[in-house]
Design a protein around this motif. Structure first.
Motif, PDB file in Angstrom:
ATOM      1  N   ILE A 150      40.925  41.312  37.920  1.00 37.20           N
ATOM      2  CA  ILE A 150      40.767  43.340  38.443  1.00 37.20           C
ATOM      3  C   ILE A 150      42.622  42.867  38.633  1.00 37.20           C
ATOM      4  N   VAL A 151      42.703  44.683  37.972  1.00 37.91           N
ATOM      5  CA  VAL A 151      44.262  44.730  39.037  1.00 37.91           C
ATOM      6  C   VAL A 151      44.697  46.241  38.993  1.00 37.91           C
ATOM      7  N   ARG A 192      43.363  40.633  41.449  1.00 43.86           N
ATOM      8  CA  ARG A 192      42.254  39.330  42.081  1.00 43.86           C
ATOM      9  C   ARG A 192      41.451  38.563  41.154  1.00 43.86           C
ATOM     10  N   ASP A 193      40.807  37.948  41.211  1.00 45.08           N
ATOM     11  CA  ASP A 193      39.837  37.181  40.292  1.00 45.08           C
ATOM     12  C   ASP A 193      38.363  37.490  40.261  1.00 45.08           C
ATOM     13  N   LYS A 194      37.904  37.914  39.838  1.00 44.59           N
ATOM     14  CA  LYS A 194      36.547  38.962  39.512  1.00 44.59           C
ATOM     15  C   LYS A 194      34.943  37.606  40.098  1.00 44.59           C
ATOM     16  N   MET A 195      35.916  36.786  38.980  1.00 43.78           N
ATOM     17  CA  MET A 195      34.520  35.428  39.466  1.00 43.78           C
ATOM     18  C   MET A 195      34.653  35.044  40.810  1.00 43.78           C
ATOM     19  N   GLY A 200      31.122  42.614  41.284  1.00 42.95           N
ATOM     20  CA  GLY A 200      31.335  43.607  41.190  1.00 42.95           C
ATOM     21  C   GLY A 200      31.580  44.628  39.605  1.00 42.95           C
ATOM     22  N   THR A 201      31.347  45.718  39.537  1.00 43.14           N
ATOM     23  CA  THR A 201      31.532  46.206  37.911  1.00 43.14           C
ATOM     24  C   THR A 201      33.468  46.715  37.794  1.00 43.14           C
ATOM     25  N   GLY A 202      33.410  46.630  36.217  1.00 44.14           N
ATOM     26  CA  GLY A 202      34.660  46.078  36.292  1.00 44.14           C
ATOM     27  C   GLY A 202      35.376  47.606  36.252  1.00 44.14           C
ATOM     28  N   GLY A 203      36.374  47.163  36.907  1.00 45.08           N
ATOM     29  CA  GLY A 203      37.045  48.492  37.023  1.00 45.08           C
ATOM     30  C   GLY A 203      37.224  48.769  39.188  1.00 45.08           C
ATOM     31  N   GLU A 204      36.817  48.468  39.469  1.00 43.12           N
ATOM     32  CA  GLU A 204      35.659  48.669  41.156  1.00 43.12           C
ATOM     33  C   GLU A 204      36.765  47.434  41.884  1.00 43.12           C
ATOM     34  N   LYS A 205      37.521  48.488  42.928  1.00 42.33           N
ATOM     35  CA  LYS A 205      38.612  48.169  44.482  1.00 42.33           C
ATOM     36  C   LYS A 205      38.224  46.937  44.782  1.00 42.33           C
ATOM     37  N   PRO A 206      39.155  45.712  44.413  1.00 38.00           N
ATOM     38  CA  PRO A 206      39.029  44.465  44.612  1.00 38.00           C
ATOM     39  C   PRO A 206      38.463  44.405  46.619  1.00 38.00           C
TER      40      PRO A 206
END
Length: 206
Positions: A150-151, A192-195, A200-206
Motif C-alpha cells: 500500500i502506497v 507498507r506491506d499489507k500482509m 485492511g481493504t485495498g487503498g486503506e490508510k496504513p
C-alpha cells in the motif's frame, strides 16, 4: 535512475525522481549520510545554467550548426533535491523535497513488477505490466494473490509523465504509478506491506 529498490516477496518496486531541468533528467544522489538509526539522507544539487545571446550574429541560422560552445552562460538557478528513506516495522517512509526552482513539472515514479492489480476506493484495475497511471490522491494497493504493498498519500498535480530527450524510458514489463507535482514540493510517501498489517481493504490508510 532508480535510487531505491524494494523487494516484497513475489513483487519488486523501483523508485525514481525525474523531470527536466537544464541537462538534468533525474535525481542522481551525489551525497548520502545516515540521518538516524534506520534512516538515510540522499541529496543532489542540480546546477542550472542558460546560454546567453551570441556576442556577434552567427553565420548560420540552423541552431544545431551554430558554435554554441563559444557562447557565454548565465549560471543558476540551482535545484536542490533531498530524499530521506526511513525503514519502518512494515515498510518504508520516503520523503522527497525539491527547492530552488519554481514551476517545473517533476514526478516520482514507482515501477512495480510481479503485480497483477491496482486497487483503491475509486478503481480496481487489472495489470499486465504496461500501465502508466497517475494516482491523484489517497492510498493505493498494488499486488498479486500472495503479496501486496500500500502506497500513499498519492498526488497528481500534472500529467507530464513522459521523459524528454535523454530521459530514461519506462521500465519494460513494469506497471508504473506516477506521483506528480510542480517544484518546489515536499512530500512523504509511505510504503507498507499489507500482509504485515491488519489485513485492511485495498487503498486503506496504513
Amino acid at each position: 535512475m532508480n535510487f531505491l529498490y524494494f523487494h516484497n516477496g513475489t513483487m519488486k518496486l523501483g523508485m525514481k525522481v525525474a523531470g527536466s531541468f537544464c541537462e538534468h533528467r533525474a535525481f542522481k544522489s551525489d551525497r548520502m549520510e545516515r540521518a538516524s538509526w534506520g534512516e538515510y539522507h540522499l541529496s543532489q544539487t542540480m546546477r542550472g545554467w542558460y546560454y546567453l545571446p551570441f556576442a556577434q550574429k552567427p553565420p548560420v541560422s540552423d541552431w544545431r550548426r551554430m558554435d554554441n560552445a563559444s557562447r557565454d552562460k548565465l549560471m543558476g538557478p540551482d535545484m536542490q533535491v533531498d530524499v530521506w528513506v526511513k525503514e519502518t516495522e512494515d515498510g518504508l517512509d520516503v520523503r522527497v523535497k525539491t527547492s530552488g526552482v519554481e514551476g517545473a513539472p517533476w514526478r516520482i515514479e514507482l515501477a512495480f513488477t510481479g503485480v497483477e492489480f491496482l486497487t483503491n476506493e475509486y478503481v480496481h484495475l487489472p495489470l499486465t505490466g504496461s500501465e502508466a497511471v497517475v494516482v491523484k490522491q489517497g492510498y493505493t494497493e498494488l499486488g498479486n494473490e500472495r503479496d501486496a504493498l500500500i502506497v500513499g498519500p498519492c498526488f497528481g498535480g500534472h500529467r507530464f509523465i513522459q521523459g524528454k530527450e535523454d530521459s530514461e524510458a519506462k521500465i519494460p514489463g513494469a506497471a508504473t504509478v506516477y506521483l506528480t507535482d510542480y517544484t518546489p514540493f515536499d512530500h512523504e510517501i509511505r510504503i507498507r506491506d499489507k500482509m504485515a498489517g491488519n489485513g485492511g481493504t485495498g487503498g486503506e490508510k496504513p
